[in-house]
Design an enzyme around this catalytic site. Sequence first.
Site, short mmCIF file in Angstrom:
data_model
loop_
_atom_site.label_atom_id
_atom_site.label_comp_id
_atom_site.label_asym_id
_atom_site.label_seq_id
_atom_site.Cartn_x
_atom_site.Cartn_y
_atom_site.Cartn_z
N THR A 1 39.34 38.20 50.88
CA THR A 1 37.90 38.50 51.03
C THR A 1 37.08 37.31 50.55
OG1 THR A 1 38.52 40.75 50.39
CG2 THR A 1 36.18 40.31 50.67
N CYS B 1 43.20 42.37 36.93
CA CYS B 1 43.47 41.03 37.48
C CYS B 1 44.21 40.16 36.47
CB CYS B 1 42.18 40.37 37.92
SG CYS B 1 40.93 40.33 36.62
N GLY C 1 36.90 39.95 43.61
CA GLY C 1 37.73 40.75 44.51
C GLY C 1 38.94 39.96 44.95
N ASN D 1 38.79 47.90 40.36
CA ASN D 1 39.79 48.10 39.30
C ASN D 1 39.20 48.37 37.92
OD1 ASN D 1 39.04 45.36 39.34
ND2 ASN D 1 40.90 44.78 38.27
N GLU E 1 32.59 32.94 35.23
CA GLU E 1 31.69 33.96 34.71
C GLU E 1 31.86 33.97 33.20
OE1 GLU E 1 32.33 37.67 36.72
OE2 GLU E 1 31.24 36.93 38.46
N GLU F 1 35.56 35.17 41.83
CA GLU F 1 36.62 35.56 40.88
C GLU F 1 37.65 36.32 41.69
OE1 GLU F 1 36.79 34.67 37.81
OE2 GLU F 1 34.77 33.86 37.57
N THR G 1 41.54 37.49 47.15
CA THR G 1 41.44 36.10 47.61
C THR G 1 41.10 36.03 49.11
OG1 THR G 1 42.83 35.29 45.85
CG2 THR G 1 42.79 33.95 47.84
P1 NDP Z 1 38.38 43.34 47.83
O1 NDP Z 1 38.30 41.89 48.05
O2 NDP Z 1 38.97 44.19 48.89
O3 NDP Z 1 36.92 43.94 47.58
C1 NDP Z 1 36.07 43.49 46.56
C2 NDP Z 1 34.64 43.85 46.93
O4 NDP Z 1 34.28 43.14 48.11
C3 NDP Z 1 34.45 45.31 47.27
O5 NDP Z 1 33.18 45.74 46.85
C4 NDP Z 1 34.57 45.30 48.76
O6 NDP Z 1 34.00 46.43 49.38
C5 NDP Z 1 33.84 44.03 49.09
N1 NDP Z 1 34.15 43.47 50.41
C6 NDP Z 1 35.22 43.70 51.20
N2 NDP Z 1 35.11 43.01 52.35
C7 NDP Z 1 33.96 42.31 52.28
C8 NDP Z 1 33.29 41.40 53.16
N3 NDP Z 1 33.78 41.10 54.35
N4 NDP Z 1 32.14 40.85 52.73
C9 NDP Z 1 31.61 41.14 51.53
N5 NDP Z 1 32.19 42.02 50.67
C10 NDP Z 1 33.34 42.59 51.04
O7 NDP Z 1 39.11 43.53 46.45
P2 NDP Z 1 39.55 44.90 45.78
O8 NDP Z 1 38.35 45.79 45.63
O9 NDP Z 1 40.75 45.40 46.49
O10 NDP Z 1 39.93 44.41 44.30
C11 NDP Z 1 41.17 43.96 43.95
C12 NDP Z 1 41.21 42.46 43.93
O11 NDP Z 1 40.24 41.95 43.02
C13 NDP Z 1 42.53 41.92 43.43
O12 NDP Z 1 42.91 40.84 44.25
C14 NDP Z 1 42.21 41.42 42.03
O13 NDP Z 1 43.06 40.40 41.59
C15 NDP Z 1 40.82 40.96 42.19
N6 NDP Z 1 40.14 40.90 40.91
C16 NDP Z 1 39.84 39.68 40.37
C17 NDP Z 1 39.25 39.59 39.13
C18 NDP Z 1 38.89 38.27 38.54
O14 NDP Z 1 38.11 38.27 37.59
N7 NDP Z 1 39.39 37.17 39.03
C19 NDP Z 1 38.95 40.80 38.36
C20 NDP Z 1 39.30 42.01 39.02
C21 NDP Z 1 39.88 42.05 40.25
P3 NDP Z 1 34.97 47.68 49.79
O15 NDP Z 1 35.45 48.26 48.53
O16 NDP Z 1 34.09 48.56 50.54
O17 NDP Z 1 36.06 47.08 50.62
#
Ligand code: NDP
Length: 480
Positions: free
Chosen positions: A230, A282, A226, A150, A461, A248, A228
């Site tokens: 994941t 987020c 990413g 994002n 963080e 996060e 929750t």
């Molecule tokens: P995901 O959890 O789908 O992915 C995040 C990262 O993890 C990506 O690089 C993804 O790769 C990777 N990933 C996916 N599956 C695995 C696995 N099994 N093991 C290790 N890594 C993995 O999140 P999104 O990319 O869809 O992001 C959106 C989410 O992030 C929302 O829920 C949002 O709220 C949250 N977010 C939280 C923030 C915070 O600071 N709390 C800030 C920004 C976003 P790939 O892309 O290849 O799937």
Amino acid sequence: MQHIKNYINGALVEPVSKTYLDNFDPSTGKVYSYIPDSDEKDVELAYVAAKNAFPAWSVTPKDKRSEYLLKIASLIEKNLDRLSLAESIDNGKPLKLAKTVDIPRAAANFHFYGTGILHYAAHSHSMENNAINYTLRQPVGVAGCISPWNLPLYLFSRKIAPALAAGCTVVAKPSEITPMTAYLLSELCIEAGLPAGVLNIVHGLGGKVGNAIVSHKDIPLISFTGGTITGKHIAAIAAPMFKKLSLELGGKNPNLIFADCDYEKMLSTTLLSSFANQGQICLCGSRIFVERKLYERFKTDFIARTKALVVGDPRDEKTKVGAIVSKSHFEKILNYIELAKTEGGKVLCGGNAVKMGGDFSNGYYIEPTIIESLPHDCRTNQEEIFGPVVTIMPFDTEEEVLDMANSTIYGLASVVWTQDLTRAHRIANNIHAGIVWINCWLLRDLRTPFGGVKASGVGREGGFEALDFFTEPKNVCIKL
Ligand code: NDP
């Protein structure tokens, strides 16, 4: 068409498998470049490079490490236009947003930790005439950093910059959905002369590359941002291996609007906190609670201002709402709008995909959407949608709104609009969130800890907390 490369041991290299994935421009729905479809073999190469670089990097004087980080910060600033365009194409976000928020903040992260490390101190504790204790803070080792799509470069840099400043070497994976700015960052690191192996970037799928990083037996620390679900999966792998873990995760952030607020300021900020980056921040507020005596006025004005937002070509200066990041996310958001209707929600504006013309006819666009008449505990109001969709709900008392605000599994951020100082502090004290904004949104001093409570994450963080995370405290006690 461009082939993105991995950055391993100081060089840009092809994935071992020599296979690539399509990289889509969500504004057109067309493939515009290719991403390495890396796997555990590439992660192992990156790990070995990081392991070999660690002994020298971890004892590189901090002013020298600082110089590298500041050089990278200034190269990001110098390449503002190029990086912003790359981020807008990868992500679908308005170019203006990338140029004014994401990329400058990525540079700010390198700048902050490049200077912060110079002022980072450990403690000593005197036991009067008996002993002196002091704490050594030593870099943990090879850090695994995984970030989402994002705010691609900003969130990637929020992990990498403190890790490198603290003396860790890094194996990092950006989201496969938005890899381009991380690739450009690897070019800038080479230009900055960053020693080989200090930072390694492996592109590819979460299930392959991310999983290989998380489950690598010699990577002792994982910093993850990413979703929750994941995060839960990562914690299940990392916890039995006793890894240091920062998660996060997602949110369902409440906005609490009281009738005594500064109305104009509240209205224009609420528009931003609802729909900036198509609601895919987020920290966006997705549940808007409005004191009943202000509700009808707010509803009318909010609908009017939302309808005036221009949805379209992210590169057009007039655009306020660009494309949704991917086809699957686009479909997920539309499914949630349908769910809201089945739960009794009334769509006040938006609610549909936007059909664009010409080059953009296959892009993923959704109208900014406002929904009312839903109970606070229905799925639409409990689950993270992460798109340009908000719900509005009236409330009567402070107690009632706090109950509703705190009713989800999440606790990332919150916004309170009131001129009553005592009430603002009382709510800040009682709301379940890692961040509380009072009469503002998205303002942040980089020295403050960042993160959520409950299912929004574990650890913090930002600020010196991030340097604490990437270092291990070792207490030394000297008998006098
Ligand atoms: P995901 O959890 O789908 O992915 C995040 C990262 O993890 C990506 O690089 C993804 O790769 C990777 N990933 C996916 N599956 C695995 C696995 N099994 N093991 C290790 N890594 C993995 O999140 P999104 O990319 O869809 O992001 C959106 C989410 O992030 C929302 O829920 C949002 O709220 C949250 N977010 C939280 C923030 C915070 O600071 N709390 C800030 C920004 C976003 P790939 O892309 O290849 O799937």
